[in-house]
Design a protein around this motif. Structure first.
Motif, PDB file in Angstrom:
ATOM      1  N   ASP A 107      75.532 -17.423  54.024  1.00 29.07           N
ATOM      2  CA  ASP A 107      74.723 -17.546  52.811  1.00 29.07           C
ATOM      3  C   ASP A 107      73.263 -17.866  53.150  1.00 29.07           C
ATOM      4  N   ARG A 110      71.537 -14.786  54.620  1.00 29.06           N
ATOM      5  CA  ARG A 110      71.191 -13.805  53.583  1.00 29.06           C
ATOM      6  C   ARG A 110      70.044 -14.301  52.715  1.00 29.06           C
ATOM      7  N   ARG A 113      66.743 -14.650  54.457  1.00 29.55           N
ATOM      8  CA  ARG A 113      66.388 -13.390  55.127  1.00 29.55           C
ATOM      9  C   ARG A 113      66.114 -13.560  56.624  1.00 29.55           C
ATOM     10  N   PRO A 144      74.676 -10.568  57.992  1.00 27.99           N
ATOM     11  CA  PRO A 144      73.786  -9.529  57.490  1.00 27.99           C
ATOM     12  C   PRO A 144      72.712  -9.114  58.504  1.00 27.99           C
TER      13      PRO A 144
END
Length: 177
Positions: A107, A110, A113, A144
Motif C-alpha cells: 500500500d 503504491r 509512488r 507495483p
C-alpha cells in the motif's frame, strides 16, 4: 539504465534489513533519490472479551504503545547512523505504520509512488519457506515496482555455511613441523 527517484526500504530491524537499508541508501545517493524507511508495526490482537461481546476494539496497552514508540526511535537511530557515516541520500523519511506487513508495504509503495523497493530477506528454504512463506516473496510477487532483495552476508554465513572443516593437527612442541 533505470533511474530511481523514490526508494522504499521496509525494516524489521534484522541483519538483512539493516543491510538492505545500507544498500538502499547507497542507491538513493547514487541516483539522487529520496529514501523512505518503513517499519510495519503489528497491532495487538483484538481483546477476546470484546470479540465475545461483538464489540470491535483493539488492545492498545501502554506496553503496545511503548513498543511502537521504540520502533520509531530505532528507525530514527538507523537513519541518523546513515547521516553520521555520510551515506544519507538527499531526502529520508521514517514511518512506523500499523497493519499486515505485506499489505502495508504494498500500500505504501503504491500510494507514495515508490519506483523501487529494497528489502532484506532471511533466505528461508524448504519446509520453513513452504509453511511460513516470506514477506519478501509476497512483496516480490505483488509489488507495483521492482523489488531488490538483499541477503546479508552475516545472515548467509550463519544459515548457509557449509559444515566446519575438521580441526587440523597442531605441531607438537620439540618436533619439526
Amino acid at each position: 539504465m533505470p533511474s530511481f527517484k523514490h526508494i522504499l526500504v521496509p525494516i524489521d530491524f534484522s541483519e538483512a534489513a539493516r543491510a538492505a537499508l545500507d544498500y538502499g541508501a547507497q542507491l538513493a545517493w547514487s541516483f539522487g533519490a529520496a529514501l523512505d524507511a518503513l517499519h510495519v508495526w503489528r497491532e495487538p490482537l483484538p481483546v477476546l472479551a470484546s470479540a465475545l461481546q461483538d464489540i470491535p476494539r483493539t488492545l492498545t496497552t501502554p506496553d503496545a504503545l511503548r513498543e511502537r514508540a521504540e520502533a520509531r526511535h530505532l528507525l530514527e537511530l538507523l537513519l541518523a547512523d546513515l547521516r553520521r557515516r555520510g551515506r544519507a541520500p538527499r531526502a529520508m523519511g521514517a514511518y512506523v505504520l500499523p497493519g499486515d506487513t505485506v499489505a502495508t508495504i504494498l500500500d505504501v509503495a503504491r500510494t507514495a509512488r515508490h519506483d523501487l523497493i529494497v528489502m532484506g530477506t532471511r533466505g528461508r528454504r524448504g519446509l520453513a519457506e513452504l509453511l511460513l512463506g516470506s514477506v519478501a516473496h509476497h512483496v516480490v510477487r505483488l509489488a507495483p515496482c521492482p523489488v531488490l532483495t538483499i541477503h546479508a552476508p552475516a545472515v548467509a554465513a550463519a544459515t548457509d555455511a557449509p559444515p566446519a572443516a575438521p580441526p587440523q593437527p597442531q605441531p607438537q612442541p620439540g618436533r619439526a613441523a
